[in-house]
Motif scaffolding. Sequence first.
Motif, mmCIF file in Angstrom:
data_model
loop_
_atom_site.group_PDB
_atom_site.id
_atom_site.type_symbol
_atom_site.label_atom_id
_atom_site.label_comp_id
_atom_site.label_asym_id
_atom_site.label_seq_id
_atom_site.Cartn_x
_atom_site.Cartn_y
_atom_site.Cartn_z
ATOM 1 N N ALA A 92 0.673 -1.217 0.011
ATOM 2 C CA ALA A 92 -0.195 0.202 0.018
ATOM 3 C C ALA A 92 0.822 1.019 0.149
ATOM 4 O O ALA A 92 0.527 2.309 -0.601
ATOM 5 N N ASP A 93 2.043 1.154 0.681
ATOM 6 C CA ASP A 93 2.798 2.307 0.777
ATOM 7 C C ASP A 93 3.507 2.601 -0.399
ATOM 8 O O ASP A 93 3.750 3.743 -0.984
ATOM 9 N N LEU A 94 3.999 1.499 -1.339
ATOM 10 C CA LEU A 94 4.448 1.583 -2.337
ATOM 11 C C LEU A 94 3.544 2.206 -3.398
ATOM 12 O O LEU A 94 3.967 3.066 -4.389
ATOM 13 N N LEU A 95 2.445 1.809 -3.348
ATOM 14 C CA LEU A 95 1.328 2.128 -4.369
ATOM 15 C C LEU A 95 0.851 3.600 -4.450
ATOM 16 O O LEU A 95 0.763 4.414 -4.953
ATOM 17 N N CYS A 96 0.769 3.885 -2.897
ATOM 18 C CA CYS A 96 0.075 5.395 -2.672
ATOM 19 C C CYS A 96 1.379 6.533 -2.365
ATOM 20 O O CYS A 96 1.146 7.584 -2.510
ATOM 21 N N ASN A 97 2.543 6.144 -1.852
ATOM 22 C CA ASN A 97 3.588 7.025 -1.560
ATOM 23 C C ASN A 97 4.730 7.144 -2.257
ATOM 24 O O ASN A 97 5.730 8.051 -2.001
ATOM 25 N N SER A 98 5.045 6.226 -3.259
ATOM 26 C CA SER A 98 6.402 6.057 -3.694
ATOM 27 C C SER A 98 6.467 6.694 -5.032
ATOM 28 O O SER A 98 5.201 6.921 -5.775
ATOM 29 N N ARG A 99 7.636 6.674 -5.552
ATOM 30 C CA ARG A 99 7.732 7.188 -7.110
ATOM 31 C C ARG A 99 8.032 6.075 -7.802
ATOM 32 O O ARG A 99 8.850 6.321 -8.980
ATOM 33 N N LEU A 100 7.656 5.001 -7.504
ATOM 34 C CA LEU A 100 8.128 3.880 -8.359
ATOM 35 C C LEU A 100 7.408 3.804 -9.745
ATOM 36 O O LEU A 100 6.452 4.625 -9.702
ATOM 37 N N ASP A 101 8.051 3.249 -10.687
ATOM 38 C CA ASP A 101 7.272 3.268 -12.026
ATOM 39 C C ASP A 101 6.499 2.132 -12.378
ATOM 40 O O ASP A 101 5.904 1.913 -13.071
#
Length: 291
Positions: free
Chosen positions: A6-15
Motif C-alpha cells: 500500500a505504501d509503495l502504491l500510494c506514496n512512492s515514486r516507483l514506475d
Amino acid sequence: MPDIAADLLCNSRLDVLMGGGHPWYDRQGLPLEIPDFRFFGGQALWDSLTQGHCGADRDGDGNPDPWTFIDSLEQFRALASGPAPDRLFGLPRVRETLQQGREGRVLAPPDSVPFIATVPTLAEMTATALNVLDADPDGFFLMVEGGAVDWASHGNQTGRMIEEMRDFNRAVDQVVEWVERNGGWKRTLSIVTADHETGRPTSPSAESRWPLTPSSRKADLLNPENRGRGAVPDLVWRTVRHTNALVPLYAKGAGSKYLMESAQRKDPVRGRFIDNTDIARTVFRLMPLPR
Ligand SMILES: [Zn+2]
C-alpha cells in the motif's frame, strides 16, 4: 506485506510494481464471488487503484501520477513490447503465488500437475517490466524475485521447487536478452543471487545434520545427486526452515568488479563471500538514489 505494498502504491515514486494477492481470484486462478482483500491491503485501496485515483507525484510536477492497472494475461503480454504507460501496476489473476500454490499433489514430480493457464510467467512479467522501464534515458533499477522458490522449499516440495527455479532462470534469460539488445554489458549490471537458502537439500549420502557445525560443513557440501537430464536429482531435505548456508552470487556487466572487491569476509570452506547488505551498498554506490 499488504502495508508495504500500500505504501509503495500510494506514496512512492516507483514506475513499475507487480506482485500477487489478487482479491478477486483464488489460488487456482478461479474468480471468487466474494473478494478477499486480506492479501491486497483493503477494499479502499483496491477501489482507488482500479478507478485510476491511486498514485503519488512521480515526476515532481506537483500533480499525482496514477497507476495504469493490469491483471489479465493478455494485458501483460500486450505490454511486453511497444508503447507502454509511465506507471504500471500488474497483479496476475491468482490469490498468492503464480503457480506454486496451485491445487494438486504438491509432492508430485515437476510438470506433472497442470499449470494455471491464465497467469503470466515470471519471465513474461519481467519482459513487461523492462518494456515500461527502458523508456527512461537515465536508466533504471529493476528487482525481480522468484519468491515461491522459498515457499516450495519450506514445504520440501522438490518438484515445485524445480519448477520455480526454472521459471526464475527463464526470467534471468529475459534480462540477458534485454541487455544484449540494448547496449550490452558495458552499460548494464545484472546481479543474480538469493536472500537466503531454505530447506538445505543435499545428497542422501551427505552426513550433515542441521544446524551446521564447523566439522559438518565439508560433508554438507554434498549437493543433490545429478541423475541426468530430465530426471529429478536424488536429494534429502534437511529442514523446513531458512538456513544460514551461503548462497551463490553471480554478477555480470558494468561495475561487477566492485562486488568482488566488497567480498571481504571469509568462509573456511567456501572462501570469500559478501555480506548481503554490502550488495545493496555496492548498488547504491554505482547508482545513487535521486535526492
Ligand atoms: Zn521463507
